[in-house]
Design an enzyme around this catalytic site. Structure first.
Site, short mmCIF file in Angstrom:
data_model
loop_
_atom_site.label_atom_id
_atom_site.label_comp_id
_atom_site.label_asym_id
_atom_site.label_seq_id
_atom_site.Cartn_x
_atom_site.Cartn_y
_atom_site.Cartn_z
N ARG A 173 5.92 -14.72 11.11
CA ARG A 173 6.80 -15.47 10.20
C ARG A 173 6.32 -16.91 10.02
NH1 ARG A 173 10.97 -15.92 14.85
NH2 ARG A 173 10.68 -18.08 15.52
N ASP A 283 16.70 -13.73 14.73
CA ASP A 283 15.57 -12.83 14.98
C ASP A 283 15.96 -11.36 15.09
OD1 ASP A 283 12.81 -12.30 15.52
OD2 ASP A 283 12.71 -14.34 16.33
C1 LIG Z 1 9.28 -8.33 9.99
C2 LIG Z 1 8.39 -8.67 11.15
C3 LIG Z 1 8.23 -9.99 11.54
C4 LIG Z 1 7.41 -10.33 12.60
N1 LIG Z 1 7.29 -11.64 12.96
C5 LIG Z 1 6.46 -11.97 13.97
C6 LIG Z 1 6.28 -13.33 14.32
O1 LIG Z 1 6.87 -14.23 13.74
N2 LIG Z 1 5.42 -13.63 15.33
C7 LIG Z 1 4.74 -12.64 16.00
O2 LIG Z 1 3.95 -12.97 16.89
N3 LIG Z 1 4.91 -11.34 15.71
C8 LIG Z 1 5.75 -10.99 14.69
N4 LIG Z 1 5.92 -9.67 14.37
C9 LIG Z 1 5.22 -8.64 15.17
C10 LIG Z 1 3.75 -8.57 14.86
O3 LIG Z 1 3.53 -8.44 13.48
C11 LIG Z 1 3.12 -7.39 15.60
O4 LIG Z 1 3.25 -7.63 16.98
C12 LIG Z 1 1.66 -7.16 15.25
O5 LIG Z 1 1.20 -6.01 15.91
C13 LIG Z 1 0.79 -8.32 15.63
O6 LIG Z 1 -0.53 -8.05 15.22
P1 LIG Z 1 -1.77 -8.54 16.06
O7 LIG Z 1 -1.83 -7.68 17.31
O8 LIG Z 1 -2.93 -8.28 15.14
O9 LIG Z 1 -1.58 -9.96 16.38
C14 LIG Z 1 6.73 -9.32 13.31
C15 LIG Z 1 6.90 -7.98 12.91
C16 LIG Z 1 7.71 -7.66 11.85
C17 LIG Z 1 7.86 -6.22 11.46
#
Ligand SMILES: Cc1cc2nc3c(=O)[nH]c(=O)nc-3n(C[C@H](O)[C@H](O)[C@H](O)COP(=O)(O)O)c2cc1C
Ligand SMILES: [Mn+2]
Length: 482
Positions: A173, A283
């Site tokens: 986000r 959240d």
């Molecule tokens: C709607 C939504 C919002 C999200 N917001 C965040 C966020 O603000 N920060 C975060 O670290 N993960 C957030 N996530 C979770 C990550 O997108 C998720 O853990 C993802 O696998 C991270 O990818 P990475 O392993 O490539 O970093 C969110 C997931 C969703 C579905």
């Protein structure tokens, strides 16, 4: 046929009566949240707000917010089909004999179709703006009353691992600070944060290039939330899911590539070392996450389609859209989990557990303390490490039936003996842990206990009426006229 872009997905949702266009004016401050929340809680459709107050850009929300919409997004009759395709690939071994090897060729050729393709033209470049742009033109939501501001909630954040040169795409986000600056809320365990740390430690440059794509074809958007291992390209997995390569295009101001079909692209950088207060934010735990310091994203260029659509989501008290996205992850990742842990029969993460608070696991128990081994393995498995409470049951328990798990697990445990506490990394959003990112987790071994585990009493059977009696009473029941 893979969706070319977000618009084709919207058309498919509409054709399936899974989308409602809203032509009245609705405020992106709180009102869209209230619409989206009510819709998802009542099994309502995805919503396309054509006249968000204060912006000419329409807002798409809840596009993934049901099992059916996830199926339409991934073009399957059941997300299990995606899991089955993954299983097929995992089972693929070079066969013996020329004929059998030749039979493999189509499968191998299919693999070539997953790799992203670089293109030189793309819709996301229809309008290129190096100056005279402002985030205030976009209908960015203020989701909840006590939020620190407006938040971009469904971005695809692209960064490059400085050591390997591999790209990552994650959904993090972004709190809007002003016309051209946002927060970058990658939590400390996520890949964006890891790239940031490595660049900061290398000390070779002061800025980390970032590109953010908003709105794309659904499989590509969805890939941003998948808990993939580091350096595994989300765009490759998106290509696998959609059965067609993701077309990537070079940014105007950096070496990063973004999906060419994106609705909106924000190009810019994170200044290494610069932190700013981020939050609070309503959240997906259903609580406000606390304020904390996070990196800052500076936007230097915006490119977009001629009439862009702004894709977003809200999180909050469950179930919300992210529950349905997460539910599909549970199905899709089960075969991958079983590669390491074949004793796992099934898993379930009930909505109330917000993914990381509760995982129900059924196993085929083969040796003493097997359930403990499975718990520790899950705590060592990618983002499953966050699982605050793991309940392990025998394979005859249906973990998709939460009531059955509660009944059997609560009967089967001697709490002092069967509950395992461990210290370890916890989700950044956990507000109960003693320190941020530092806390404890609990495993409950609710399997039947064995003699070899020191259990000397007899273990009773579950009560069941024999089939012949049930059949007889089926007949008598009718006669009795109940
Ligand atoms: C709607 C939504 C919002 C999200 N917001 C965040 C966020 O603000 N920060 C975060 O670290 N993960 C957030 N996530 C979770 C990550 O997108 C998720 O853990 C993802 O696998 C991270 O990818 P990475 O392993 O490539 O970093 C969110 C997931 C969703 C579905
Ligand atoms: Mn990743």
């Amino acid at each position: 046929m893979a969706y070319a872009d977000l618009r084709e997905f919207i058309k498919a949702l509409e054709k399936n009566k899974e989308l409602k266009r809203i032509s009245i004016e609705v405020d992106p401050r709180l009102e869209i949240t209230e619409f989206a929340d009510r819709s998802v809680k009542h099994g309502g459709p995805a919503l396309l707000f054509e006249r968000p107050k204060g912006s000419r850009v329409p807002v798409l929300i809840n596009a993934f917010a049901s099992e059916r919409r996830m199926q339409i997004a991934l073009e399957v009759g059941s997300v299990q089909e995606v899991a089955n395709r993954i299983s097929e690939f995992l089972e693929m071994r070079m066969p013996q004999g020329l004929i059998n090897k030749l039979k493999m060729l189509p499968k191998l050729a299919e693999m070539g179709r997953f790799f992203p393709k670089i293109v030189s033209k793309g819709e996301c470049k229809e309008v290129i703006r190096h100056d005279n742009f402002s985030l205030s033109e976009l209908p960015i939501l203020q989701c909840w009353p006590d939020d620190g501001g407006r938040y971009i909630t469904l971005p695809m954040v692209f960064s490059i691992n400085p050591e390997t040169g591999k790209r990552n795409c994650g959904c993090y986000r972004m709190q809007v600070y002003d016309d051209r600056t946002t927060g970058m809320h990658w939590q400390t365990h996520k890949q964006g944060a890891e790239h940031y740390r490595r660049m900061l430690n290398e000390g070779k440059q002061s800025r980390m290039p970032i590109a953010v794509a908003i709105g794309s074809d659904p499989a590509t958007m969805y890939s941003a939330i998948l808990p993939l291992p580091p350096d595994l390209d989300e765009m490759m997995i998106a290509g696998f899911m959609r059965g067609s390569p993701v077309e990537m295009i070079q940014c105007e101001t950096s070496d990063i590539q973004v999906p060419a079909n994106a609705e909106i692209v924000l190009e810019g950088y994170v200044e290494l070392g610069e932190l700013r207060r981020e939050g609070p934010f309503g959240d997906h735990t259903g609580f406000y996450s606390l304020e904390d310091d996070y990196p800052v994203f500076h936007i230097t260029c915006i490119t977009h389609r001629k009439n862009p659509i702004y894709a977003t989501t809200i999180v909050g008290p469950p179930p919300m859209e992210d529950f349905y996205m997460g539910r599909a992850i549970e199905r899709i990742f089960l075969p991958l989990m079983r590669l390491q842990l074949p004793e796992i029969r099934d898993i379930c993460m009930p909505a109330e557990g917000i993914f990381h608070n509760l995982m129900l696991v059924s196993i085929r128990k083969s040796y003493p303390l097997h359930a403990r081994k499975v718990m520790h393995a899950i705590w060592g498995l990618g983002q499953a490490m966050f699982t605050k409470c793991i309940v392990v049951v025998d394979e005859d328990v249906d973990v998709q039936n939460v009531s059955e798990v509660a009944w059997k697990a609560l009967n089967n445990i001697d709490p002092e003996r069967d509950i395992q506490f461990v210290l370890g990394p916890v989700d950044s959003l956990d507000h109960a842990s003693r320190l941020p990112n530092y806390g404890s987790k609990m495993g409950i071994d609710a399997t039947r206990k064995w003699k070899e585990e020191g259990f000397v009493r007899p273990w009773p059977d579950v009560i069941r009426m024999p089939d012949d009696v049930r059949k007889r009473v089926d007949e008598l029941w009718k006669k009795a006229g109940i």
